[in-house]
Write an enzyme that holds these catalytic residues in place. Structure first.
Site, short mmCIF file in Angstrom:
data_model
loop_
_atom_site.label_atom_id
_atom_site.label_comp_id
_atom_site.label_asym_id
_atom_site.label_seq_id
_atom_site.Cartn_x
_atom_site.Cartn_y
_atom_site.Cartn_z
N CYS A 79 -7.90 7.73 6.08
CA CYS A 79 -8.40 8.43 4.90
C CYS A 79 -9.90 8.16 4.69
CB CYS A 79 -7.57 8.06 3.67
SG CYS A 79 -7.63 9.34 2.39
N HIS A 167 -1.85 9.09 5.33
CA HIS A 167 -1.46 7.68 5.19
C HIS A 167 -0.18 7.40 5.98
CE1 HIS A 167 -4.36 6.39 2.10
NE2 HIS A 167 -4.32 7.65 1.72
N GLU A 169 1.17 4.61 6.49
CA GLU A 169 1.87 3.43 5.98
C GLU A 169 2.90 3.75 4.91
OE1 GLU A 169 -1.96 3.79 3.50
OE2 GLU A 169 -1.28 4.23 5.53
N SER A 221 10.21 -24.82 -8.82
CA SER A 221 10.61 -23.99 -9.96
C SER A 221 12.05 -23.52 -9.84
CB SER A 221 9.71 -22.76 -10.03
OG SER A 221 9.95 -21.92 -8.92
N GLY A 222 12.64 -23.69 -8.66
CA GLY A 222 13.96 -23.12 -8.41
C GLY A 222 13.87 -21.76 -7.77
N ASP A 225 9.72 -18.95 -3.53
CA ASP A 225 8.44 -19.36 -2.95
C ASP A 225 8.28 -20.88 -2.92
OD1 ASP A 225 7.96 -16.66 -2.79
OD2 ASP A 225 6.69 -16.59 -4.57
#
Length: 509
Positions: A79, A167, A169, A221-222, A225
């Site tokens: 683009c 695009h 993607e 944190s549980g 991540d």
């Protein structure tokens, strides 16, 4: 040396999606602002120029320095990237008569082009641009067109430099992944060897070399991540990792005890701190959402810091930062406007004089889960819905009290348990219950009631940036509503939130 593709970001809303699509091909890539990218070495196999909301004709047009890149490495302009290649080469880019946005049928004119190998002669693509290429420069060869966009794809003669005005993607470009694969694998000769297993092996070795025998503290944190970050670090440094799991009193029902038990079963060195009383006291009478978030965030820092001070020889602070956070912080236009304050441990490294280690900072959310699977983490833990750092504190509209927390925990537990029992939990990206500052009249038995309303929220998303509400079955919603009203003292009305993001947000505060 890990081979990679560099994506130069010109501010397109789709740039992260380009990165995700390339990584789905098991090819590592990095996103950098168009005007600030790392030195090019032998690990860089190709360059992608992203789209942009800007025009090449604007006074503040984004002008990259492609010296040492263009004509040296394979390059794909998407683009705006394609329009810049034409504009800088002496061709013509002009405003379109009509904004070219949406689906279009691409006709491939040069079927021998390696960029379109295996792509149908006519294929659906997604357009999103206000300018269009009206004339290619000399030495540029036309590869494909649509009914309204003649110069939809081109190659620069004598170079592995390509440009496309659509695009590839986005989902609506039906063979977009093939086109991207043709570029990164066929043209750039990438080996598709960047897998979760290879990431674990490489990252563990790097962590060992970087940290040595130092001690690391990490706040759990549980969530997915922080859990994956902890297991990676544990794999590298073993008992030199100390994890701290803080209960702010705003977790889900029984979550503190159950998650703590899970962590200990994983061999992690975890300290659990129940600070419920502190948070309830600090939040008493506070109604404003941002103030609540800040109180919860700073309270976590205070509790975490007090506990961490007991570990006298710590040199590093581990965090579960992931790649979208990194990209946002260095985006071409700077960080986006703050919609809500995010709960994190910002400020801790300076306060505690610790160095940061972020083993997941190169991964997208879905990649974190795949790495977690490679590490052998419990699938139930990996599949947990995202949960806000401030917890139920921002799902209780208005002031927070222990009684309101009890009501919300009970209602939320019924909703989540029913999602699991009905086989719907893994089909929903995030679900929860909001306690509304609204009382309504109801009838239970022969008695009139005047109690609280709660709202059920269930959304589908990939990264939380956008989200659609989930069409849960009516009979399921009826069962959940009936169970909440019958079992949770203080609730006599249940509603279902059918708002999408945007314009709404996932959480109500």
């Amino acid at each position: 040396m890990q081979e990679k593709i560099l994506i130069l970001d010109f501010g397109s809303q789709y740039t992260q999606l380009i990165g995700r699509r390339i990584r789905e091909l098991n090819v590592y890539c990095e996103i950098h602002p168009y005007n600030h990218y790392p030195a090019i070495d032998d690990s860089v196999k190709g360059i992608v120029l992203s789209g942009s909301p800007y025009s090449v004709h604007q006074k503040n047009a984004l002008i990259p320095d492609l010296g040492g890149l263009k004509g040296v490495l394979p390059m794909l302009g998407i683009c705006y990237g394609a329009q810049y290649l034409v504009h800088s080469g002496g061709g013509k880019v002009e405003p379109s008569d009509t904004r070219e946005y949406g689906r279009a049928m691409l006709t491939v004119g040069d079927k021998a082009s390696p960029l379109f190998a295996g792509v149908s002669a006519s294929t659906q693509v997604w357009m999103s641009h206000g300018d269009t290429i009206t004339q290619l420069p000399e030495g540029y060869t036309l590869l494909a067109s649509t009914d309204s966009v003649r110069n939809a794809a081109f190659r620069i003669d004598g170079e592995e430099t390509y440009g496309i005005q659509f695009h590839p993607e986005v989902f609506h470009s039906t063979e977009g992944s093939t086109i991207l694969k043709n570029f990164v694998v066929g043209i750039c000769n990438c080996h598709q060897d960047w897998t979760p297993d290879s990431f674990v092996e490489t990252t563990v070795a790097e962590l060992k070399a970087r940290i040595g025998n130092d001690r690391v503290i990490l706040g759990l944190s549980g969530g997915v991540d922080s859990t994956v970050a902890a297991v990676l670090l544990s794999r590298a440094i073993g008992s030199n990792l100390t994890c701290i799991f803080v209960n702010n009193g705003l977790l889900r029902k029984n979550e503190f005890a159950s998650v703590l038990e899970q962590y200990k079963g994983m061999g992690l060195n975890v300290i659990g701190v129940d600070a419920t009383d502190k948070f309830m006291k600090d939040l008493a009478g506070v109604k404003e959402p941002e103030r609540k978030r800040k109180i919860i965030g700073s309270g976590f820092i205070d509790v975490f810091d007090a506990e961490a001070q007991k570990i006298t020889d710590a040199r590093w602070l581990g965090q579960g930062t992931i790649y979208p956070d990194v990209i946002e912080s260095m985006s071409v236009n700077g960080p986006s406007a703050t919609i809500k304050s995010h709960h994190n441990v910002g400020g801790l490294p300076e306060k505690m004089n610790l160095k940061l280690v972020e083993p997941l900072r190169l991964l997208f959310k879905d990649e974190v889960r795949r790495v977690g699977k490679a590490l052998g983490i419990n699938p139930e833990l990996l599949g947990r819905h995202p949960f806000p750092g401030p917890g139920l504190g921002i799902r209780i509209l208005g002031d927070v009290t222990p009684e309101k927390v009890r009501v919300l925990q009970e209602a939320d537990d019924i909703f989540i348990s029913n999602l699991r029992e009905a086989g719907l939990y893994d089909k929903v990206w995030q679900a929860g219950v909001m306690l509304l500052p609204v009382q309504s009249v109801g009838v239970m038995g022969d008695e009139r009631t005047y109690e609280n309303a709660v709202a059920l929220r269930a959304v589908q998303s990939t990264d939380g940036m956008t989200a659609d509400w989930v069409h849960l079955p009516y009979d399921f919603l009826a069962k959940v509503s009936n169970e909440i009203i019958n079992k949770v003292r203080g609730v006599n009305r249940v509603v279902y939130d059918i708002s999408s993001k945007p314009p709404a947000t996932i959480e109500w505060e």
